[in-house]
Design a protein around this motif. Structure first.
Motif, PDB file in Angstrom:
ATOM      1  N   LEU A 315      54.478 -54.117  79.861  1.00 27.64           N
ATOM      2  CA  LEU A 315      55.031 -52.819  79.454  1.00 27.64           C
ATOM      3  C   LEU A 315      54.475 -52.414  78.085  1.00 27.64           C
ATOM      4  O   LEU A 315      54.110 -51.257  77.871  1.00 27.64           O
ATOM      5  CB  LEU A 315      56.560 -52.910  79.387  1.00 27.64           C
ATOM      6  CG  LEU A 315      57.323 -51.683  78.879  1.00 27.64           C
ATOM      7  CD1 LEU A 315      57.233 -50.539  79.881  1.00 27.64           C
ATOM      8  CD2 LEU A 315      58.779 -52.034  78.617  1.00 27.64           C
ATOM      9  N   CYS A 316      54.393 -53.369  77.183  1.00 31.98           N
ATOM     10  CA  CYS A 316      53.893 -53.087  75.837  1.00 31.98           C
ATOM     11  C   CYS A 316      52.391 -52.808  75.841  1.00 31.98           C
ATOM     12  O   CYS A 316      51.907 -51.919  75.127  1.00 31.98           O
ATOM     13  CB  CYS A 316      54.198 -54.256  74.914  1.00 31.98           C
ATOM     14  SG  CYS A 316      55.965 -54.520  74.657  1.00 31.98           S
ATOM     15  N   ASN A 322      58.733 -44.062  76.991  1.00 29.22           N
ATOM     16  CA  ASN A 322      60.074 -43.908  77.577  1.00 29.22           C
ATOM     17  C   ASN A 322      60.320 -44.768  78.820  1.00 29.22           C
ATOM     18  O   ASN A 322      61.343 -44.614  79.478  1.00 29.22           O
ATOM     19  CB  ASN A 322      60.363 -42.441  77.917  1.00 29.22           C
ATOM     20  CG  ASN A 322      60.462 -41.592  76.661  1.00 29.22           C
ATOM     21  OD1 ASN A 322      60.865 -42.093  75.614  1.00 29.22           O
ATOM     22  ND2 ASN A 322      60.071 -40.344  76.759  1.00 29.22           N
ATOM     23  N   LYS A 323      59.409 -45.655  79.153  1.00 26.16           N
ATOM     24  CA  LYS A 323      59.659 -46.551  80.264  1.00 26.16           C
ATOM     25  C   LYS A 323      60.387 -47.781  79.736  1.00 26.16           C
ATOM     26  O   LYS A 323      60.114 -48.248  78.640  1.00 26.16           O
ATOM     27  CB  LYS A 323      58.348 -46.968  80.927  1.00 26.16           C
ATOM     28  CG  LYS A 323      58.547 -47.767  82.216  1.00 26.16           C
ATOM     29  CD  LYS A 323      57.248 -47.976  82.954  1.00 26.16           C
ATOM     30  CE  LYS A 323      57.498 -48.731  84.260  1.00 26.16           C
ATOM     31  NZ  LYS A 323      56.262 -48.971  85.020  1.00 26.16           N
ATOM     32  N   TYR A 324      61.338 -48.297  80.533  1.00 33.64           N
ATOM     33  CA  TYR A 324      62.110 -49.444  80.043  1.00 33.64           C
ATOM     34  C   TYR A 324      62.320 -50.480  81.143  1.00 33.64           C
ATOM     35  O   TYR A 324      62.150 -50.215  82.331  1.00 33.64           O
ATOM     36  CB  TYR A 324      63.469 -48.993  79.487  1.00 33.64           C
ATOM     37  CG  TYR A 324      64.410 -48.418  80.521  1.00 33.64           C
ATOM     38  CD1 TYR A 324      65.277 -49.249  81.233  1.00 33.64           C
ATOM     39  CD2 TYR A 324      64.446 -47.050  80.786  1.00 33.64           C
ATOM     40  CE1 TYR A 324      66.149 -48.743  82.182  1.00 33.64           C
ATOM     41  CE2 TYR A 324      65.307 -46.529  81.738  1.00 33.64           C
ATOM     42  CZ  TYR A 324      66.158 -47.374  82.424  1.00 33.64           C
ATOM     43  OH  TYR A 324      67.018 -46.868  83.374  1.00 33.64           O
ATOM     44  N   LEU A 325      62.718 -51.682  80.703  1.00 34.43           N
ATOM     45  CA  LEU A 325      63.046 -52.782  81.607  1.00 34.43           C
ATOM     46  C   LEU A 325      64.439 -53.274  81.263  1.00 34.43           C
ATOM     47  O   LEU A 325      64.888 -53.175  80.123  1.00 34.43           O
ATOM     48  CB  LEU A 325      62.048 -53.937  81.436  1.00 34.43           C
ATOM     49  CG  LEU A 325      60.587 -53.662  81.786  1.00 34.43           C
ATOM     50  CD1 LEU A 325      59.711 -54.807  81.294  1.00 34.43           C
ATOM     51  CD2 LEU A 325      60.430 -53.482  83.286  1.00 34.43           C
ATOM     52  N   MET A 326      65.129 -53.858  82.262  1.00 34.50           N
ATOM     53  CA  MET A 326      66.431 -54.470  82.025  1.00 34.50           C
ATOM     54  C   MET A 326      66.427 -55.878  82.624  1.00 34.50           C
ATOM     55  O   MET A 326      66.765 -56.064  83.800  1.00 34.50           O
ATOM     56  CB  MET A 326      67.543 -53.617  82.626  1.00 34.50           C
ATOM     57  CG  MET A 326      67.741 -52.286  81.897  1.00 34.50           C
ATOM     58  SD  MET A 326      69.270 -51.432  82.337  1.00 34.50           S
ATOM     59  CE  MET A 326      70.509 -52.519  81.594  1.00 34.50           C
ATOM     60  N   VAL A 335      59.936 -49.000  75.420  1.00 37.42           N
ATOM     61  CA  VAL A 335      58.782 -48.657  74.592  1.00 37.42           C
ATOM     62  C   VAL A 335      58.807 -47.151  74.348  1.00 37.42           C
ATOM     63  O   VAL A 335      58.856 -46.358  75.284  1.00 37.42           O
ATOM     64  CB  VAL A 335      57.461 -49.062  75.281  1.00 37.42           C
ATOM     65  CG1 VAL A 335      56.270 -48.508  74.513  1.00 37.42           C
ATOM     66  CG2 VAL A 335      57.363 -50.576  75.392  1.00 37.42           C
ATOM     67  N   LYS A 336      58.785 -46.774  73.069  1.00 36.08           N
ATOM     68  CA  LYS A 336      58.901 -45.344  72.723  1.00 36.08           C
ATOM     69  C   LYS A 336      58.333 -45.102  71.328  1.00 36.08           C
ATOM     70  O   LYS A 336      58.640 -45.840  70.391  1.00 36.08           O
ATOM     71  CB  LYS A 336      60.370 -44.921  72.771  1.00 36.08           C
ATOM     72  CG  LYS A 336      60.609 -43.454  72.486  1.00 36.08           C
ATOM     73  CD  LYS A 336      62.105 -43.148  72.572  1.00 36.08           C
ATOM     74  CE  LYS A 336      62.373 -41.677  72.275  1.00 36.08           C
ATOM     75  NZ  LYS A 336      63.818 -41.366  72.331  1.00 36.08           N
ATOM     76  N   ASN A 337      57.486 -44.090  71.211  1.00 35.80           N
ATOM     77  CA  ASN A 337      56.941 -43.667  69.915  1.00 35.80           C
ATOM     78  C   ASN A 337      56.300 -44.813  69.127  1.00 35.80           C
ATOM     79  O   ASN A 337      56.502 -44.961  67.920  1.00 35.80           O
ATOM     80  CB  ASN A 337      58.037 -43.018  69.053  1.00 35.80           C
ATOM     81  CG  ASN A 337      58.625 -41.778  69.708  1.00 35.80           C
ATOM     82  OD1 ASN A 337      57.930 -41.068  70.446  1.00 35.80           O
ATOM     83  ND2 ASN A 337      59.892 -41.507  69.444  1.00 35.80           N
ATOM     84  N   GLY A 338      55.540 -45.648  69.834  1.00 37.21           N
ATOM     85  CA  GLY A 338      54.842 -46.735  69.156  1.00 37.21           C
ATOM     86  C   GLY A 338      55.747 -47.866  68.703  1.00 37.21           C
ATOM     87  O   GLY A 338      55.367 -48.656  67.833  1.00 37.21           O
TER      88      GLY A 338
END
Length: 346
Positions: A315-316, A322-326, A335-338
């Protein structure tokens, strides 16, 4: 003045191990976990000796759990109680129907038994204002644990086996082989209780103890216990070095820790890392930093598996906004705005 101990005696070896590893400090109040078997009875006898001869400045009490599984369980409890009475040591007993709890929770007997024991030891530690719990693990336990971890597919951390100190737990007999402990019990006529279930190959540890290790000793390496113990010590040293590096890298890339923002619910805490700096790390350090961050955020990293770590790294690297993991219901990685947000939903 403390009594001089013969260097050939196990008393000397255990005293040296305690000192070298700083297991006991002045004023410590210790809960001794004693089943009545050779290992724990040897530990209890040694602690009584150390106390009587003022070798260490500490207090201790004895804790015993009757699992109510074996017919001899009550006799085991009475045996430990009587020994404590002879030595004027305070004794705490808990009778727990482990089988009933295991059936209700649908957990194995071995796992349930371990949980209720440690719960009881910790209850005494908290209620009586003690600060350490002594467990009678030895070199054989280290070898068995490492082999169990290998068979389960453990990573490098699993090769650490058992450490002399972990949190409030100390293990004074860790430098002793089981044979040495049995010889000590025989020398001082302790007549420990023998748990016949240790010879039944129903559990993984028993199979490793009774089948795998004797086979390795006979066919490959008669000193396998000592070999595995050396491996454990080596891995612990290397792990400590890596953990120091990870803590340093975490400090370098951490932007914000445990701060509540206006745009985040009051019940949510978070840690923010620099995405750019994180992506420059070696993969092995990335994995460790992820586990380290999660542990700092929620107290531990239990349940976080390799697949979760690989997904977070991917992901990184892809840096999709704006994509996320749980990885679990209480942890969100975004991950958002660096930046990488590790969010704990309490």
């Amino acid at each position: 003045m403390s009594k001089r101990i013969d260097e050939k005696d196990l008393k000397y070896k255990v005293r040296k191990f305690i000192k070298d590893n700083e297991l006991i400090k002045a004023g410590d109040k210790i809960v001794l976990a004693v089943s009545g078997g050779p290992d724990s009875l040897c530990m209890l006898d040694l602690f009584c000796y150390f106390k009587e001869n003022k070798i260490f400045n500490f207090e201790f009490v004895v804790a015993h759990v009757n699992h109510m599984i074996r017919d001899e369980a009550e006799e085991d409890a009475e045996f430990v109680r009587n020994y404590c009475k002879q030595k004027n040591a305070k004794f705490y007993l808990e009778n727990i129907d482990v089988k009933e709890i295991a059936d209700k929770t649908r957990c194995g007997l071995e796992e349930t038994g371990r949980k209720v024991r440690y719960d009881f030891f910790n209850k005494i530690l908290t209620n009586k204002m003690f600060n350490k719990i002594a467990i009678a693990h030895n070199k054989n336990d280290v070898a068995e644990t490492i082999l169990m971890n290998i068979f389960r597919g453990s990573g490098i951390t699993g090769l650490k086996g058992i450490e002399p100190i972990s949190g409030q737990y100390i293990r004074p007999l860790l430098d002793c082989e089981r044979l040495e402990i049995e010889q000590y019990c025989e020398k001082y006529n302790l007549n420990p209780r023998i748990d016949r279930t240790n010879f039944e190959n129903l559990y993984t540890r028993n199979k490793i103890r009774n089948i795998v290790i004797p086979y390795i000793k006979k066919e490959f390496n008669p000193n396998i216990i000592q070999t595995m113990y050396r491996l454990s010590n080596l891995v612990q040293e290397e792990e400590k070095y890596i953990n120091d590096v990870v803590a340093e890298k975490y400090t370098e890339i951490m932007i914000l820790e445990d701060i509540e923002q206006k745009n985040i619910l009051q019940s949510e805490n978070k840690i923010i890392l620099s995405l750019k700096k994180f992506n420059t790390l070696e993969k092995v350090i990335k994995s460790k930093v992820i586990l380290y961050t999660i542990s700092r955020l929620i107290g531990n990293s239990k349940g976080i598996e390799k697949v979760h770590i690989d997904d977070i790294i991917k992901l990184c690297e892809n840096n999709i906004g704006n994509k996320y993991l749980m990885p679990n219901k209480n942890l969100k990685v975004l991950v958002k705005n660096g930046q990488i947000y590790f969010i704990h939903k309490s």
